[in-house]
Design an enzyme around this catalytic site. Structure first.
Site, mmCIF file in Angstrom:
data_model
loop_
_atom_site.group_PDB
_atom_site.id
_atom_site.type_symbol
_atom_site.label_atom_id
_atom_site.label_comp_id
_atom_site.label_asym_id
_atom_site.label_seq_id
_atom_site.Cartn_x
_atom_site.Cartn_y
_atom_site.Cartn_z
ATOM 1 N N GLU A 75 60.140 1.849 2.946
ATOM 2 C CA GLU A 75 58.975 2.042 2.068
ATOM 3 C C GLU A 75 59.540 2.398 0.696
ATOM 4 O OE1 GLU A 75 56.738 3.489 -0.108
ATOM 5 O OE2 GLU A 75 56.013 5.098 1.193
ATOM 6 N N CYS A 130 54.518 6.802 -4.946
ATOM 7 C CA CYS A 130 54.905 5.383 -4.962
ATOM 8 C C CYS A 130 53.705 4.475 -5.197
ATOM 9 C CB CYS A 130 55.635 5.007 -3.682
ATOM 10 S SG CYS A 130 54.758 5.517 -2.221
HETATM 11 P P1 NAD Z 1 67.323 8.482 -5.627
HETATM 12 O O1 NAD Z 1 67.133 7.023 -5.567
HETATM 13 O O2 NAD Z 1 68.686 9.034 -5.810
HETATM 14 O O3 NAD Z 1 66.746 9.185 -4.309
HETATM 15 C C1 NAD Z 1 65.501 8.844 -3.736
HETATM 16 C C2 NAD Z 1 65.499 9.442 -2.325
HETATM 17 O O4 NAD Z 1 66.504 8.812 -1.550
HETATM 18 C C3 NAD Z 1 65.862 10.932 -2.292
HETATM 19 O O5 NAD Z 1 65.057 11.563 -1.329
HETATM 20 C C4 NAD Z 1 67.337 10.979 -1.874
HETATM 21 O O6 NAD Z 1 67.645 12.120 -1.116
HETATM 22 C C5 NAD Z 1 67.459 9.748 -1.018
HETATM 23 N N1 NAD Z 1 68.771 9.125 -1.079
HETATM 24 C C6 NAD Z 1 69.485 8.790 -2.188
HETATM 25 N N2 NAD Z 1 70.652 8.193 -1.848
HETATM 26 C C7 NAD Z 1 70.678 8.151 -0.497
HETATM 27 C C8 NAD Z 1 71.597 7.641 0.456
HETATM 28 N N3 NAD Z 1 72.734 7.027 0.092
HETATM 29 N N4 NAD Z 1 71.300 7.780 1.768
HETATM 30 C C9 NAD Z 1 70.160 8.362 2.165
HETATM 31 N N5 NAD Z 1 69.236 8.849 1.315
HETATM 32 C C10 NAD Z 1 69.485 8.736 0.000
HETATM 33 O O7 NAD Z 1 66.426 8.966 -6.803
HETATM 34 P P2 NAD Z 1 65.673 10.288 -7.134
HETATM 35 O O8 NAD Z 1 66.087 10.694 -8.503
HETATM 36 O O9 NAD Z 1 65.701 11.323 -6.068
HETATM 37 O O10 NAD Z 1 64.229 9.674 -7.191
HETATM 38 C C11 NAD Z 1 63.928 8.749 -8.183
HETATM 39 C C12 NAD Z 1 63.507 7.424 -7.665
HETATM 40 O O11 NAD Z 1 63.306 7.387 -6.279
HETATM 41 C C13 NAD Z 1 62.164 7.108 -8.279
HETATM 42 O O12 NAD Z 1 62.361 6.293 -9.395
HETATM 43 C C14 NAD Z 1 61.376 6.431 -7.216
HETATM 44 O O13 NAD Z 1 61.378 5.038 -7.386
HETATM 45 C C15 NAD Z 1 62.109 6.718 -5.944
HETATM 46 N N6 NAD Z 1 61.317 7.546 -5.029
HETATM 47 C C16 NAD Z 1 60.358 6.909 -4.323
HETATM 48 C C17 NAD Z 1 59.586 7.623 -3.457
HETATM 49 C C18 NAD Z 1 58.494 6.939 -2.676
HETATM 50 O O14 NAD Z 1 57.596 7.606 -2.201
HETATM 51 N N7 NAD Z 1 58.591 5.621 -2.492
HETATM 52 C C19 NAD Z 1 59.791 8.992 -3.312
HETATM 53 C C20 NAD Z 1 60.806 9.613 -4.051
HETATM 54 C C21 NAD Z 1 61.582 8.862 -4.906
#
Ligand code: NAD
Length: 478
Positions: free
Chosen positions: A248, A282
């Site tokens: 998602e 999202c």
């Molecule tokens: P990010 O992409 O670093 O992390 C997003 C999420 O993924 C976090 O919960 C993080 O713990 C997890 N994550 C990151 N790298 C991972 C890995 N290698 N393995 C497992 N989990 C991992 O970015 P961020 O700064 O935390 O969030 C920003 C972006 O993330 C936003 O621009 C948004 O698009 C997306 N986001 C989407 C949702 C959603 O509900 N779809 C929720 C939170 C963040």
């Protein structure tokens, strides 16, 4: 009086601490509110073994019994609503009332899936005389679930609900910035009598945990909510091991506002939804494509509503929007606004950090934003709205479809013909007309294109946590 919980991992039915910890901050004042234990490799190995044992027990537990335990845990979460909402507000920043609504929503996910698990029907296929073909849905195995920080309780709830209802065991890695929501879920299941090992909760360095768990034989499904970039990476890891994925991912949702609606009515509705959870959703409506004849009136009424939003600490009465969840989001907001303005966008409201303590950012409106601006293709995931004019509904649909995302999309119109055009034309997993509600427990939710794969909720929600087994049975051996 509520307090932030003492943070633990939860493995094999026990809460445990580890030597290494990470600080958890309150985004409203940047103060440390907790010390989060970080899982070592031995903790992950324990979780894997426990989940394997848990799967053997839980997959053979009658659906009605599974349903009873899930319903009991959901009842406990509802009873603890104020405690959980307090923790969620403290670690995430959202207004307390929104924290309470999140607990209700998370409980509803459990309640819906607890019902659905008793209706995971297979089917019988007519065979040649003396042969019966039976199609069964069986739990897929142990799930590695990764939940983000924007809804600390309801995001993990959705994944845990689907997995447990289907008869799977789970290793949940919830967000390190907002661990208490998931910990409350683990506590509720512990108190509800879930067998040890069925649900395990770990925290740590996300990339280290995912790269350690996903290649393991026990893990049969990777369920992730987060950005498209990380989702792609985890899908790659999973595909190396032929492991299924439920992804998602990002949104950047378009809203096509047709000329036939009252812009003074629709503008405030859109603004109020845009800034919910400080835009960190999202499905957040983000790109507003408004019929040219209504563009000025819509933009003015949207801006008035945005400027009226009370921003503050989520625990203070009257707060309508809290801080963004972390310093990364704060920085991203400033950069996206600066870039858009330098490309020629009009900054109609907000655009700046508020104060110097806490991650507060003004509800922001950008109008007439050119495609060259980064924000036109990068999901802001924060309190920024984009309002651009369009000439026709077809033009609005073209604009809506031009990004590689397709999670949620919205339309406002009274015209049946326009509705048909939107239904036919918008590339999205979820389309809502005249409402900005995009995801409910009873409706299937998920994306197309780069917004992901699979569905959560509805009847479809449990399908991804199961595998289909066909049994062909010849009654007599001859
Ligand atoms: P990010 O992409 O670093 O992390 C997003 C999420 O993924 C976090 O919960 C993080 O713990 C997890 N994550 C990151 N790298 C991972 C890995 N290698 N393995 C497992 N989990 C991992 O970015 P961020 O700064 O935390 O969030 C920003 C972006 O993330 C936003 O621009 C948004 O698009 C997306 N986001 C989407 C949702 C959603 O509900 N779809 C929720 C939170 C963040």
């Amino acid at each position: 009086m509520h307090s932030y919980p003492d943070l633990h991992l939860y493995i094999d039915g026990r809460f445990r601490k580890t030597a290494e910890t990470l600080p958890v901050l309150n985004p409203a004042n940047e103060e440390v509110i907790g010390a989060l234990p970080i899982a070592r490799q031995t903790d992950l190995d324990d979780a894997l073994q426990a989940a394997e044992r848990g799967f053997r027990i839980w997959s053979r537990t009658a659906p009605r019994e599974r349903s009873d335990i899930i319903m009991k845990a959901a009842r406990l979460m509802r009873e603890r609503i104020d405690d959980i909402a307090f923790s969620v507000t403290l670690e995430h920043g959202k207004p307390y009332r929104q924290g309470q609504l999140e607990v209700i929503r998370g409980s509803e996910f459990f309640e819906w899936d607890a019902g659905e698990c008793q209706r995971l029907y297979g089917r019988a296929i007519p065979g040649a005389p003396g042969i019966r073909h039976t199609v069964l849905r069986q739990p897929i195995g142990t799930v590695a679930a990764f939940a983000p920080w924007n809804f600390p309780m309801s995001q993990p709830a959705r994944k845990v609900a689907g997995a447990l209802a289907s008869g799977c065991s789970v290793i949940l890695k919830a967000a390190e910035e907002t661990p208490a929501g998931a910990l409350h879920i683990a506590q509720a299941f512990h108190d509800a009598g879930l067998p040890a090992g069925v649900l395990n909760l770990v925290f740590g360095v996300p990339s280290e945990i995912s790269s350690y768990l996903i290649p393991k034989d026990q893990i049969r499904l990777v369920a992730f909510t987060g950005s498209t970039v990380v989702g792609r990476h985890l899908t790659g890891l999973a595909s190396d091991h032929m492991t299924s994925v439920l992804m998602e991912l990002g949104g950047h949702a378009p809203v096509v506002v047709c000329d036939d609606v009252d812009p003074m009515q629709v503008g405030p509705i859109c603004a109020s939804r845009k800034y919910r959870n400080a835009g960190q959703v999202c499905t957040s409506p983000t790109r507003f494509y408004v019929g040219r004849t209504q563009f000025d009136a819509f933009t003015n009424s949207f801006v008035r509503s945005a400027e009226g939003i009370v921003v503050g600490d989520g625990l203070e009465n009257g707060t309508e929007m809290g801080p963004v969840a972390n310093d990364r989001r704060l920085e991203a907001m400033s950069e996206l606004v600066e870039d858009a303005v330098s490309c020629g966008a009009e900054l109609r409201a907000g655009g700046r950090r508020i104060g110097s303590k806490g991650y507060f950012f003004e509800p922001t409106v950008l109008a007439n934003v050119p495609d060259t601006a980064r924000i036109m293709s990068e999901e802001p995931f924060g309190p920024i709205a984009i309002i651009n004019p369009v000439d026709t509904v077809e033009d609005g649909i073209r604009q809506a479809n031009k990004l590689p995302f397709g999670l949620a999309a919205y339309g406002f119109t009274h015209s049946a013909a326009n509705v048909e055009k939107l239904v036919d034309g918008v590339e999205t997993g979820n389309l809502s007309i005249n409402t900005l509600e995009a995801s409910l427990p009873e409706t299937p939710f998920g994306g197309v294109k780069s917004s992901g794969y699979g569905r959560e909720g509805g009847e479809e929600g449990l399908h991804h946590y199961t595998v289909v087994k066909n049994v062909s049975h010849k009654i007599a051996i001859d």
